[in-house]
Design a protein around this motif. Structure first.
Motif, PDB file in Angstrom:
ATOM      1  N   THR A   1     -48.486  94.955  86.972  1.00 53.64           N
ATOM      2  CA  THR A   1     -48.534  93.671  87.667  1.00 53.64           C
ATOM      3  C   THR A   1     -47.628  92.636  87.008  1.00 53.64           C
ATOM      4  OG1 THR A   1     -50.803  94.098  88.398  1.00 53.64           O
ATOM      5  CG2 THR A   1     -50.048  91.816  88.466  1.00 53.64           C
ATOM      6  N   ALA A   2     -47.510  92.679  85.677  1.00 50.75           N
ATOM      7  CA  ALA A   2     -46.687  91.702  84.957  1.00 50.75           C
ATOM      8  C   ALA A   2     -45.223  91.769  85.366  1.00 50.75           C
ATOM      9  CB  ALA A   2     -46.817  91.919  83.447  1.00 50.75           C
ATOM     10  N   ALA A   3     -44.809  92.856  86.004  1.00 47.17           N
ATOM     11  CA  ALA A   3     -43.403  93.008  86.401  1.00 47.17           C
ATOM     12  C   ALA A   3     -43.008  92.042  87.512  1.00 47.17           C
ATOM     13  CB  ALA A   3     -43.130  94.445  86.840  1.00 47.17           C
ATOM     14  N   TYR A   4     -43.976  91.303  88.091  1.00 46.88           N
ATOM     15  CA  TYR A   4     -43.609  90.351  89.145  1.00 46.88           C
ATOM     16  C   TYR A   4     -42.721  89.227  88.613  1.00 46.88           C
ATOM     17  CZ  TYR A   4     -46.560  86.468  87.653  1.00 46.88           C
ATOM     18  OH  TYR A   4     -47.089  85.408  86.955  1.00 46.88           O
ATOM     19  N   VAL A   5     -42.850  88.891  87.310  1.00 46.87           N
ATOM     20  CA  VAL A   5     -42.088  87.761  86.764  1.00 46.87           C
ATOM     21  C   VAL A   5     -40.573  88.004  86.828  1.00 46.87           C
ATOM     22  CG1 VAL A   5     -41.650  86.332  84.728  1.00 46.87           C
ATOM     23  CG2 VAL A   5     -43.985  86.942  85.342  1.00 46.87           C
ATOM     24  N   PRO A   6     -40.056  89.120  86.271  1.00 49.25           N
ATOM     25  CA  PRO A   6     -38.612  89.342  86.412  1.00 49.25           C
ATOM     26  C   PRO A   6     -38.191  89.650  87.844  1.00 49.25           C
ATOM     27  CG  PRO A   6     -39.657  91.217  85.324  1.00 49.25           C
ATOM     28  CD  PRO A   6     -40.679  90.127  85.397  1.00 49.25           C
ATOM     29  N   LEU A   7     -39.155  89.994  88.711  1.00 44.14           N
ATOM     30  CA  LEU A   7     -38.825  90.278  90.104  1.00 44.14           C
ATOM     31  C   LEU A   7     -38.559  89.009  90.904  1.00 44.14           C
ATOM     32  CD1 LEU A   7     -38.591  92.476  92.301  1.00 44.14           C
ATOM     33  CD2 LEU A   7     -41.055  92.236  92.686  1.00 44.14           C
ATOM     34  N   VAL A   8     -39.161  87.886  90.511  1.00 44.38           N
ATOM     35  CA  VAL A   8     -39.017  86.636  91.258  1.00 44.38           C
ATOM     36  C   VAL A   8     -37.554  86.213  91.420  1.00 44.38           C
ATOM     37  CG1 VAL A   8     -39.474  84.149  91.184  1.00 44.38           C
ATOM     38  CG2 VAL A   8     -41.333  85.763  90.818  1.00 44.38           C
TER      39      VAL A   8
ATOM     40  N   VAL B   1     -35.097  92.552  84.505  1.00 46.26           N
ATOM     41  CA  VAL B   1     -35.390  93.529  85.554  1.00 46.26           C
ATOM     42  C   VAL B   1     -35.188  94.951  85.035  1.00 46.26           C
ATOM     43  CG1 VAL B   1     -34.614  94.432  87.779  1.00 46.26           C
ATOM     44  CG2 VAL B   1     -34.901  91.973  87.465  1.00 46.26           C
ATOM     45  N   VAL B   2     -34.099  95.182  84.298  1.00 49.60           N
ATOM     46  CA  VAL B   2     -33.817  96.516  83.743  1.00 49.60           C
ATOM     47  C   VAL B   2     -34.922  96.934  82.770  1.00 49.60           C
ATOM     48  CG1 VAL B   2     -32.232  97.856  82.303  1.00 49.60           C
ATOM     49  CG2 VAL B   2     -31.333  96.316  84.065  1.00 49.60           C
ATOM     50  N   LEU B   3     -35.326  96.002  81.886  1.00 48.05           N
ATOM     51  CA  LEU B   3     -36.396  96.307  80.932  1.00 48.05           C
ATOM     52  C   LEU B   3     -37.708  96.599  81.660  1.00 48.05           C
ATOM     53  CD1 LEU B   3     -35.754  93.622  78.150  1.00 48.05           C
ATOM     54  CD2 LEU B   3     -35.439  96.099  77.949  1.00 48.05           C
ATOM     55  N   ALA B   4     -37.995  95.800  82.692  1.00 43.11           N
ATOM     56  CA  ALA B   4     -39.232  96.000  83.450  1.00 43.11           C
ATOM     57  C   ALA B   4     -39.231  97.355  84.150  1.00 43.11           C
ATOM     58  CB  ALA B   4     -39.414  94.877  84.469  1.00 43.11           C
ATOM     59  N   PHE B   5     -38.085  97.740  84.717  1.00 44.70           N
ATOM     60  CA  PHE B   5     -37.999  99.028  85.411  1.00 44.70           C
ATOM     61  C   PHE B   5     -38.235 100.186  84.446  1.00 44.70           C
ATOM     62  CE2 PHE B   5     -35.483 102.679  86.949  1.00 44.70           C
ATOM     63  CZ  PHE B   5     -36.119 102.883  88.166  1.00 44.70           C
ATOM     64  N   ALA B   6     -37.604 100.108  83.272  1.00 38.67           N
ATOM     65  CA  ALA B   6     -37.801 101.155  82.258  1.00 38.67           C
ATOM     66  C   ALA B   6     -39.257 101.209  81.815  1.00 38.67           C
ATOM     67  CB  ALA B   6     -36.887 100.892  81.060  1.00 38.67           C
ATOM     68  N   GLY B   7     -39.862 100.039  81.618  1.00 37.43           N
ATOM     69  CA  GLY B   7     -41.261  99.996  81.218  1.00 37.43           C
ATOM     70  C   GLY B   7     -42.183 100.549  82.289  1.00 37.43           C
TER      71      GLY B   7
ATOM     72  N   VAL C   1     -43.610  93.458  78.815  1.00 37.47           N
ATOM     73  CA  VAL C   1     -43.833  92.146  78.197  1.00 37.47           C
ATOM     74  C   VAL C   1     -42.512  91.554  77.729  1.00 37.47           C
ATOM     75  CG1 VAL C   1     -44.919  90.952  76.270  1.00 37.47           C
ATOM     76  CG2 VAL C   1     -46.205  92.677  77.523  1.00 37.47           C
ATOM     77  N   ALA C   2     -41.660  92.389  77.134  1.00 42.07           N
ATOM     78  CA  ALA C   2     -40.337  91.923  76.709  1.00 42.07           C
ATOM     79  C   ALA C   2     -39.520  91.463  77.910  1.00 42.07           C
ATOM     80  CB  ALA C   2     -39.601  93.043  75.971  1.00 42.07           C
ATOM     81  N   ALA C   3     -39.657  92.162  79.044  1.00 41.77           N
ATOM     82  CA  ALA C   3     -38.929  91.777  80.255  1.00 41.77           C
ATOM     83  C   ALA C   3     -39.345  90.396  80.736  1.00 41.77           C
ATOM     84  CB  ALA C   3     -39.173  92.818  81.344  1.00 41.77           C
ATOM     85  N   VAL C   4     -40.659  90.127  80.669  1.00 41.05           N
ATOM     86  CA  VAL C   4     -41.169  88.813  81.080  1.00 41.05           C
ATOM     87  C   VAL C   4     -40.566  87.711  80.211  1.00 41.05           C
ATOM     88  CG1 VAL C   4     -43.238  87.377  81.259  1.00 41.05           C
ATOM     89  CG2 VAL C   4     -43.317  89.772  81.978  1.00 41.05           C
ATOM     90  N   ILE C   5     -40.541  87.959  78.902  1.00 43.03           N
ATOM     91  CA  ILE C   5     -40.017  86.953  77.962  1.00 43.03           C
ATOM     92  C   ILE C   5     -38.517  86.781  78.121  1.00 43.03           C
ATOM     93  CG2 ILE C   5     -39.716  86.406  75.517  1.00 43.03           C
ATOM     94  CD1 ILE C   5     -42.345  87.909  74.988  1.00 43.03           C
TER      95      ILE C   5
END
Length: 300
Positions: free
Chosen positions: A111-118, A138-144, A284-288
């Protein structure tokens, strides 16, 4: 989730941790706990009934705040609250549905991946080109997501992971809808409309999809009503705290939501494999990272 850490404008970040920051940390811990509560309740209730009861409770609690100004409700506010409510309904229903088959920790990290998706959704809908750090996020979130969603079965997504992943798109759209009407509508009236819309949609769709009212259970009642009260409290605290806390600072605090969910889930016996934990850290790193901004220094 009604907050908008990506788009809200606030004063510059402060170094000290004051009451607003502590309040947001408390909100984030509460968020982390909601995943486990919903996960356990899904063994006794269908997702639509649970979402309807949760947001119906939140609507009743928000009513006293909106009632004094409710007569001034405009067509624009009705439309805004309705569209935001559709986003909330879709996001929370899919997330709740997914929690029937995946752990609370996995759900929180996905669910936290919504932040880089915005920023990507902003580019598609509002034609606002994302910054470089947004793309890196986005790249970090996708890998995660690959590591969290499919730690045992290669790259295949299970039903619960897929539903939760789709829910992040709805949550991102909700945030964009909020930004479209920010400053143009009355917050109390729109908040009531969006909460009520979510509850009504959930209850109305139970019959068409064949979901029956579950047998009476205090666990379901207390969980849904308790989460409804938490939703109202969280919204109030965020509106108060983010008047003085910058969006970047707030996002860094909000990034702890899946971490707290993982900690609470582990205390309750949820054990994620090492690959999923690494994936969670990447998200989490992707969000930051997606919220970092670098300014060019002027020439002396």
């Amino acid at each position: 989730m009604l907050h908008n850490p990506v788009l809200d404008k606030s004063p510059a970040p402060r170094l000290m941790i004051g009451r607003p920051e502590l309040a947001l940390i408390g909100v984030t811990v509460l968020w982390g706990a909601t995943f486990l509560i919903v996960h356990h309740a899904m063994s006794l209730s269908g997702p639509l009934f649970f979402v309807g009861l949760r947001f119906g409770t939140a609507s009743l609690l928000a009513l006293p705040l909106a009632l004094p100004v409710l007569r001034g409700l405009t067509l624009r506010e009705l439309m805004a609250g309705g569209l935001i409510g559709v986003g909330i309904f879709t996001g929370y229903t899919l997330q709740t549905w997914g929690l029937q088959t995946i752990s609370s920790s996995s759900s929180a990290f996905i669910t936290a991946a919504y932040v880089p998706l915005v920023p990507i959704m902003q580019w598609v809908i509002l034609r606002r080109r994302p910054r470089l750090m947004s793309w890196i996020g986005v790249v970090l979130a996708f890998a995660g997501l690959l590591l969290v969603a499919a730690p045992r079965d290669g790259l295949s997504l299970g039903k619960g992971e897929a539903l939760t992943l789709i829910s992040t798109v709805a949550i991102a759209l909700e945030i964009i809808f909020i930004s479209l009407w920010a400053g143009k509508v009355d917050v109390a009236r729109v908040t009531l409309v969006q909460l009520a819309t979510t509850a009504l949609l959930a209850f109305a769709l139970m019959a068409p999809v064949g979901e029956a009212i579950p047998p009476f259970s205090w666990t379901v009642i207390l969980s849904a009503c308790g989460l409804g009260a938490m939703t109202a409290l969280i919204q109030f605290v965020m509106n108060w705290a983010q008047r003085t806390v910058s969006p970047t600072r707030a996002t860094l605090i909000y990034a702890g939501e899946p971490v707290w969910a993982g900690i609470i889930g582990r205390i309750a016996g949820d054990r994620l494999p090492p690959t999923a934990l690494v994936g969670g850290l990447l998200i989490v790193a992707a969000v930051i990272v997606s919220e970092l901004k670098f300014e060019r220094r002027g020439k002396d």
